[in-house]
Design a protein around this motif. Sequence first.
Motif, mmCIF file in Angstrom:
data_model
loop_
_atom_site.group_PDB
_atom_site.id
_atom_site.type_symbol
_atom_site.label_atom_id
_atom_site.label_comp_id
_atom_site.label_asym_id
_atom_site.label_seq_id
_atom_site.Cartn_x
_atom_site.Cartn_y
_atom_site.Cartn_z
ATOM 1 N N LEU A 168 -32.073 44.257 0.647
ATOM 2 C CA LEU A 168 -33.253 44.014 1.577
ATOM 3 C C LEU A 168 -33.133 44.091 2.883
ATOM 4 N N ALA A 169 -31.862 43.561 3.447
ATOM 5 C CA ALA A 169 -31.516 43.817 4.719
ATOM 6 C C ALA A 169 -31.105 45.316 5.073
ATOM 7 N N HIS A 170 -30.424 45.924 4.232
ATOM 8 C CA HIS A 170 -30.015 47.637 4.276
ATOM 9 C C HIS A 170 -31.122 48.281 4.326
ATOM 10 N N GLU A 171 -32.336 47.855 3.518
ATOM 11 C CA GLU A 171 -33.324 48.895 3.291
ATOM 12 C C GLU A 171 -34.303 48.760 4.574
ATOM 13 N N ARG A 172 -34.372 47.383 5.005
ATOM 14 C CA ARG A 172 -35.126 47.232 6.361
ATOM 15 C C ARG A 172 -34.492 47.623 7.664
ATOM 16 N N GLY A 173 -33.246 47.882 7.783
ATOM 17 C CA GLY A 173 -32.320 48.194 8.904
ATOM 18 C C GLY A 173 -31.997 47.086 9.612
ATOM 19 N N VAL A 174 -32.167 45.946 8.980
ATOM 20 C CA VAL A 174 -31.285 44.747 9.548
ATOM 21 C C VAL A 174 -30.027 44.353 9.337
ATOM 22 N N ARG A 175 -29.353 43.966 10.362
ATOM 23 C CA ARG A 175 -27.781 43.607 9.951
ATOM 24 C C ARG A 175 -27.517 42.070 9.475
ATOM 25 N N LEU A 176 -26.800 41.797 8.691
ATOM 26 C CA LEU A 176 -26.270 40.557 8.314
ATOM 27 C C LEU A 176 -25.198 40.028 8.679
ATOM 28 N N LEU A 177 -25.210 38.940 9.405
ATOM 29 C CA LEU A 177 -23.736 38.245 9.795
ATOM 30 C C LEU A 177 -23.748 37.235 8.910
ATOM 31 N N PHE A 178 -22.546 37.080 8.203
ATOM 32 C CA PHE A 178 -21.921 36.176 7.116
ATOM 33 C C PHE A 178 -21.021 35.190 8.066
ATOM 34 N N ASP A 179 -21.982 34.103 8.297
ATOM 35 C CA ASP A 179 -21.485 33.093 9.376
ATOM 36 C C ASP A 179 -20.039 32.398 8.850
ATOM 37 N N ALA A 180 -19.248 31.992 9.786
ATOM 38 C CA ALA A 180 -18.001 31.422 9.385
ATOM 39 C C ALA A 180 -18.309 29.844 9.363
ATOM 40 N N GLU A 181 -17.451 29.150 8.287
ATOM 41 C CA GLU A 181 -17.964 27.741 8.092
ATOM 42 C C GLU A 181 -16.484 27.024 8.031
ATOM 43 N N GLN A 182 -16.495 25.687 7.511
ATOM 44 C CA GLN A 182 -15.407 24.993 7.421
ATOM 45 C C GLN A 182 -14.112 25.765 6.928
ATOM 46 N N ASP A 183 -12.895 25.372 7.305
ATOM 47 C CA ASP A 183 -11.708 26.041 7.098
ATOM 48 C C ASP A 183 -11.601 26.110 5.571
ATOM 49 N N MET A 184 -11.553 25.029 4.813
ATOM 50 C CA MET A 184 -11.425 25.023 3.497
ATOM 51 C C MET A 184 -12.230 25.984 2.629
ATOM 52 N N LEU A 185 -13.274 26.620 3.186
ATOM 53 C CA LEU A 185 -13.990 27.514 2.496
ATOM 54 C C LEU A 185 -13.776 29.046 3.143
ATOM 55 N N GLN A 186 -13.119 29.119 4.133
ATOM 56 C CA GLN A 186 -13.224 30.439 4.816
ATOM 57 C C GLN A 186 -12.628 31.416 4.121
ATOM 58 N N ASP A 187 -11.461 31.145 3.643
ATOM 59 C CA ASP A 187 -10.672 32.254 2.875
ATOM 60 C C ASP A 187 -11.680 32.923 1.807
ATOM 61 N N GLY A 188 -12.383 31.968 1.033
ATOM 62 C CA GLY A 188 -13.651 32.353 0.080
ATOM 63 C C GLY A 188 -14.564 33.177 0.833
ATOM 64 N N ILE A 189 -14.997 32.816 1.796
ATOM 65 C CA ILE A 189 -16.116 33.454 2.452
ATOM 66 C C ILE A 189 -15.767 34.881 3.065
ATOM 67 N N ASP A 190 -14.405 34.907 3.675
ATOM 68 C CA ASP A 190 -13.898 36.353 3.733
ATOM 69 C C ASP A 190 -13.651 37.196 2.644
ATOM 70 N N ASP A 191 -13.368 36.637 1.543
ATOM 71 C CA ASP A 191 -13.188 37.598 0.258
ATOM 72 C C ASP A 191 -14.868 38.029 -0.039
ATOM 73 N N TRP A 192 -15.765 37.213 0.023
ATOM 74 C CA TRP A 192 -17.070 37.763 -0.167
ATOM 75 C C TRP A 192 -17.790 38.907 0.712
ATOM 76 N N THR A 193 -17.308 38.463 2.053
ATOM 77 C CA THR A 193 -17.639 39.486 3.330
ATOM 78 C C THR A 193 -17.198 40.800 2.995
ATOM 79 N N ILE A 194 -15.750 40.884 2.591
ATOM 80 C CA ILE A 194 -15.352 42.269 2.164
ATOM 81 C C ILE A 194 -16.047 42.623 1.171
ATOM 82 N N GLU A 195 -16.102 42.110 0.081
ATOM 83 C CA GLU A 195 -16.487 42.752 -1.186
ATOM 84 C C GLU A 195 -18.181 43.334 -0.994
ATOM 85 N N PHE A 196 -18.983 42.697 -0.186
ATOM 86 C CA PHE A 196 -20.045 43.320 -0.054
ATOM 87 C C PHE A 196 -20.189 44.299 1.234
ATOM 88 N N ALA A 197 -19.167 44.060 2.194
ATOM 89 C CA ALA A 197 -19.135 45.257 2.986
ATOM 90 C C ALA A 197 -18.621 46.579 2.521
#
Length: 500
Positions: free
Chosen positions: A259-288
């Motif tokens: 939906l964001a891609h279609e509407r020309g809106v950019r998505l910021l995947f927020d950083a969170e607590q350190d114990m979760l951040q490696d997983g967030i980075d993985d998901w960020t790169i996957e969708f990038a």
Amino acid sequence: MRRPAVGVFSFRRASAVRGNASHFELCSAFTSLALRPPLSWLVASAHRGQRRGIHSSDKKSSTMAEFPGTEPPPPCSEPNRGAPLSVLPLSMVLRSLGTNIVSSSPLLLPPSLRVMAMLAHSTSPLLNPDRNPLLRYVLKKSFYAQFCAGEDAAEVGRTIARLKDIGFTGVILCYAREVVLSDKEAGKLDKVGEETPETVEREILPWAEGTLETVRLTEPGDFAALKFTGAGRVALQRLAHRLPASPILYKSIDSICQLAHERGVRLLFDAEQDMLQDGIDDWTIEFARKYNMLPDNATIYGTYQAYKKCAPAVLSRHLTEAREGGFSLGVKLVRGAYLGSDPRSCFFDTKAETDACYDGIAASVLTRQWGPALPGEGEFPAAHLMLATHNAESVRRARAICDAGGAKSDISFAQLQGMADEISCELVEASQSARGEGAGRVPVLPAYKYLVWGTTGECMKYLLRRAHENKDAVQRTRSGRDAMWAELVRRVKNTLHLSV
């Protein structure tokens, strides 16, 4: 944020926005403040505020030295030049002043933090703003109004429209629903979560719909921020174990990206607590990989926290993956907001080290050059930079690179709603000046405000984090307080036709 508006911005552009409100309105507001120093101190504060702009520093950074001739933008002869806060409505100046007075006071801040923490973490209906109408009213008229966009689409839409009317390029809108884990709660994430009808119905789908609504509330060119922890236990457990998103969660995230891609809106995947951040980075790169295939544009932005020692290595690795994978990398650079909940060993030992990391990474991404702050090899990939910072020196350094013609990545600046308005408004003023010099030209210094939306109760954890951030940045908070005092004094003097 398609038109969120909270009472925080009530104003009339023709009067209060430019400081031409009636004598009675300004003087009444000025004298009604519970905490006010002598007028002589205020006048001195006003002069200090006029002298201390973003560009007032005489220090030369190594970044600036790489671009000879780089100097701060020259002063302008416009009437309000030197008073960038003149674009703000009077109600917003007063509210910001009150908030900064509390945040900078060693007497008032500690009890305020205790109350905020109690409200954010309590399970009592009496202390839940969404169930206690009186508590909700008090909070919504004060801290909520200062930092948040609204509780529904109508309020959010009005807030966004007013911010853009002030002159901001756009907004970063975030749905407030999130989970912040205590050490005890984090220790319970020892089993990999699988989707159940209950977790899908009560956690994943409400988060997905709220985030989709966030994207719908924004306009093309805006940003929407996405917090994975808001999706509940399944997301938390899979991130903690660095596993791919579960099927329905993945489909939900993908629908948000689409939906964001279609509407020309950019998505910021927020950083969170350190114990979760490696997983967030993985998901960020996957969708990038999937949505950032054009070099001139990025839909997905990852967030990099410069106060973490691992930040340069993580970003360098992601840039290498982007080059090898043929996609562009969106980089949102922050200093960080989890100092109170993450292990101290994660962070640099001193603020100076954090500042050096932040400014070095910013310069490397902006100029697309590897260097000591961001080591790497080979061609620098296509990158897009958002500097999310309340640090005036970091803004000045980035602007110096842009003014010297050294910027190769597009750049935007962002500050939190209700904070660092003196920096945000100077960027707005500079962009308006650039538009005036070249009609129809896209602002060279796009300025955005980050704000969350959701019920008052949903926003409490976010508000608590903002309060702690102010505690950890007392000098900056005092600067904000002084800037607001200076602006209020300027308006009073202007109304009384005194020399400003």
